[in-house]
Design a protein around this motif. Sequence first.
Motif, PDB file in Angstrom:
ATOM      1  N   CYS A  39     -47.257 -66.254  37.740  1.00  0.00           N
ATOM      2  CA  CYS A  39     -46.337 -65.279  37.126  1.00  0.00           C
ATOM      3  C   CYS A  39     -46.828 -63.864  37.401  1.00  0.00           C
ATOM      4  CB  CYS A  39     -46.176 -65.558  35.642  1.00  0.00           C
ATOM      5  SG  CYS A  39     -45.567 -67.221  35.326  1.00  0.00           S
ATOM      6  N   CYS A  40     -47.070 -63.087  36.364  1.00  0.00           N
ATOM      7  CA  CYS A  40     -47.603 -61.731  36.528  1.00  0.00           C
ATOM      8  C   CYS A  40     -49.106 -61.771  36.291  1.00  0.00           C
ATOM      9  CB  CYS A  40     -46.948 -60.769  35.546  1.00  0.00           C
ATOM     10  SG  CYS A  40     -45.237 -60.416  35.931  1.00  0.00           S
ATOM     11  N   ILE A  41     -49.838 -61.150  37.183  1.00  0.00           N
ATOM     12  CA  ILE A  41     -51.300 -61.160  37.101  1.00  0.00           C
ATOM     13  C   ILE A  41     -51.766 -59.812  36.578  1.00  0.00           C
ATOM     14  CG2 ILE A  41     -53.420 -61.350  38.450  1.00  0.00           C
ATOM     15  CD1 ILE A  41     -51.762 -63.089  40.425  1.00  0.00           C
ATOM     16  N   LYS A  52     -53.935 -64.292  34.042  1.00  0.00           N
ATOM     17  CA  LYS A  52     -52.692 -64.845  34.577  1.00  0.00           C
ATOM     18  C   LYS A  52     -51.656 -64.967  33.467  1.00  0.00           C
ATOM     19  CE  LYS A  52     -55.084 -67.531  38.077  1.00  0.00           C
ATOM     20  NZ  LYS A  52     -55.400 -68.858  38.551  1.00  0.00           N
ATOM     21  N   ARG A  53     -50.422 -64.985  33.888  1.00  0.00           N
ATOM     22  CA  ARG A  53     -49.285 -65.225  33.001  1.00  0.00           C
ATOM     23  C   ARG A  53     -49.193 -64.234  31.858  1.00  0.00           C
ATOM     24  NH1 ARG A  53     -49.195 -71.770  33.131  1.00  0.00           N
ATOM     25  NH2 ARG A  53     -48.801 -71.869  35.353  1.00  0.00           N
ATOM     26  N   TRP A  54     -49.085 -62.986  32.218  1.00  0.00           N
ATOM     27  CA  TRP A  54     -48.942 -61.903  31.258  1.00  0.00           C
ATOM     28  C   TRP A  54     -47.695 -62.108  30.416  1.00  0.00           C
ATOM     29  CZ3 TRP A  54     -45.352 -57.569  32.196  1.00  0.00           C
ATOM     30  CH2 TRP A  54     -45.443 -56.582  31.215  1.00  0.00           C
ATOM     31  N   ASN A  55     -47.814 -61.905  29.116  1.00  0.00           N
ATOM     32  CA  ASN A  55     -46.695 -61.992  28.187  1.00  0.00           C
ATOM     33  C   ASN A  55     -46.398 -60.594  27.658  1.00  0.00           C
ATOM     34  OD1 ASN A  55     -46.250 -64.841  28.148  1.00  0.00           O
ATOM     35  ND2 ASN A  55     -48.170 -65.030  27.030  1.00  0.00           N
ATOM     36  N   PRO A  56     -45.352 -59.950  28.168  1.00  0.00           N
ATOM     37  CA  PRO A  56     -45.043 -58.594  27.713  1.00  0.00           C
ATOM     38  C   PRO A  56     -44.538 -58.578  26.279  1.00  0.00           C
ATOM     39  CG  PRO A  56     -43.302 -59.407  29.134  1.00  0.00           C
ATOM     40  CD  PRO A  56     -44.391 -60.438  29.152  1.00  0.00           C
ATOM     41  N   THR A  57     -44.801 -57.478  25.599  1.00  0.00           N
ATOM     42  CA  THR A  57     -44.253 -57.290  24.258  1.00  0.00           C
ATOM     43  C   THR A  57     -42.828 -56.756  24.378  1.00  0.00           C
ATOM     44  OG1 THR A  57     -44.985 -54.994  24.129  1.00  0.00           O
ATOM     45  CG2 THR A  57     -46.556 -56.692  23.379  1.00  0.00           C
ATOM     46  N   ALA A  58     -42.119 -56.741  23.275  1.00  0.00           N
ATOM     47  CA  ALA A  58     -40.771 -56.163  23.272  1.00  0.00           C
ATOM     48  C   ALA A  58     -40.847 -54.698  23.680  1.00  0.00           C
ATOM     49  CB  ALA A  58     -40.137 -56.313  21.894  1.00  0.00           C
ATOM     50  N   ASN A  59     -41.871 -53.981  23.216  1.00  0.00           N
ATOM     51  CA  ASN A  59     -42.038 -52.573  23.594  1.00  0.00           C
ATOM     52  C   ASN A  59     -42.235 -52.424  25.101  1.00  0.00           C
ATOM     53  OD1 ASN A  59     -41.719 -51.558  21.021  1.00  0.00           O
ATOM     54  ND2 ASN A  59     -43.912 -51.548  20.583  1.00  0.00           N
ATOM     55  N   ASP A  60     -42.996 -53.338  25.713  1.00  0.00           N
ATOM     56  CA  ASP A  60     -43.185 -53.298  27.164  1.00  0.00           C
ATOM     57  C   ASP A  60     -41.846 -53.452  27.889  1.00  0.00           C
ATOM     58  OD1 ASP A  60     -45.993 -53.006  27.189  1.00  0.00           O
ATOM     59  OD2 ASP A  60     -46.292 -55.175  27.052  1.00  0.00           O
ATOM     60  N   LEU A  61     -41.034 -54.382  27.416  1.00  0.00           N
ATOM     61  CA  LEU A  61     -39.755 -54.656  28.070  1.00  0.00           C
ATOM     62  C   LEU A  61     -38.752 -53.517  27.905  1.00  0.00           C
ATOM     63  CD1 LEU A  61     -39.352 -58.391  27.090  1.00  0.00           C
ATOM     64  CD2 LEU A  61     -40.024 -57.476  29.306  1.00  0.00           C
ATOM     65  N   MET A  62     -38.862 -52.766  26.824  1.00  0.00           N
ATOM     66  CA  MET A  62     -37.914 -51.668  26.566  1.00  0.00           C
ATOM     67  C   MET A  62     -38.412 -50.315  27.065  1.00  0.00           C
ATOM     68  SD  MET A  62     -36.527 -52.615  22.752  1.00  0.00           S
ATOM     69  CE  MET A  62     -38.139 -52.574  22.002  1.00  0.00           C
ATOM     70  N   ALA A  63     -39.680 -50.235  27.443  1.00  0.00           N
ATOM     71  CA  ALA A  63     -40.278 -48.949  27.825  1.00  0.00           C
ATOM     72  C   ALA A  63     -39.681 -48.401  29.116  1.00  0.00           C
ATOM     73  CB  ALA A  63     -41.784 -49.118  28.003  1.00  0.00           C
ATOM     74  N   ASP A  64     -39.686 -47.068  29.215  1.00  0.00           N
ATOM     75  CA  ASP A  64     -39.205 -46.419  30.432  1.00  0.00           C
ATOM     76  C   ASP A  64     -40.296 -45.593  31.094  1.00  0.00           C
ATOM     77  OD1 ASP A  64     -39.401 -44.294  28.697  1.00  0.00           O
ATOM     78  OD2 ASP A  64     -37.333 -43.632  28.935  1.00  0.00           O
ATOM     79  N   ASP A  65     -41.556 -45.939  30.799  1.00  0.00           N
ATOM     80  CA  ASP A  65     -42.690 -45.191  31.359  1.00  0.00           C
ATOM     81  C   ASP A  65     -43.488 -46.015  32.362  1.00  0.00           C
ATOM     82  OD1 ASP A  65     -43.805 -46.956  29.496  1.00  0.00           O
ATOM     83  OD2 ASP A  65     -45.390 -45.568  28.924  1.00  0.00           O
ATOM     84  N   TRP A  66     -42.835 -46.985  33.002  1.00  0.00           N
ATOM     85  CA  TRP A  66     -43.519 -47.793  34.004  1.00  0.00           C
ATOM     86  C   TRP A  66     -43.671 -47.018  35.306  1.00  0.00           C
ATOM     87  CZ3 TRP A  66     -45.967 -52.232  33.125  1.00  0.00           C
ATOM     88  CH2 TRP A  66     -45.685 -52.904  31.948  1.00  0.00           C
ATOM     89  N   GLU A  67     -44.819 -47.187  35.937  1.00  0.00           N
ATOM     90  CA  GLU A  67     -45.128 -46.533  37.207  1.00  0.00           C
ATOM     91  C   GLU A  67     -45.571 -47.597  38.203  1.00  0.00           C
ATOM     92  OE1 GLU A  67     -45.354 -43.034  37.725  1.00  0.00           O
ATOM     93  OE2 GLU A  67     -44.545 -42.631  35.741  1.00  0.00           O
ATOM     94  N   VAL A  68     -45.482 -47.279  39.483  1.00  0.00           N
ATOM     95  CA  VAL A  68     -45.948 -48.170  40.552  1.00  0.00           C
ATOM     96  C   VAL A  68     -47.196 -47.560  41.152  1.00  0.00           C
ATOM     97  CG1 VAL A  68     -45.381 -49.203  42.777  1.00  0.00           C
ATOM     98  CG2 VAL A  68     -43.591 -48.938  41.035  1.00  0.00           C
TER      99      VAL A  68
END
Length: 69
Positions: A39-41, A52-68
């Motif tokens: 999954c996500c490492i 392995k297998r990162w479980n995002p929080t609801a805040n992670d899924l709704m956030a708009d501050d993701w960067e690459v």
Amino acid sequence: MNISEATKKAIKKGKYIYRKTEKEEGLDVHVLPTNTLDCCILISDSTEEVGKRWNPTANDLMADDWEVN
């Protein structure tokens, strides 16, 4: 950007994603999105640990501050 946009860019470029606010708070964790059974490492620069297998929080899924990276 949101997590979906960041994931698409990261997969296309072979890069990691991370939350800008978490990095500013000293949490140096990068997420490598994959389509494998792992999954996500998670990779931490400070401890050099891999998870392995990162479980995002609801805040992670709704956030708009993701960067690459």
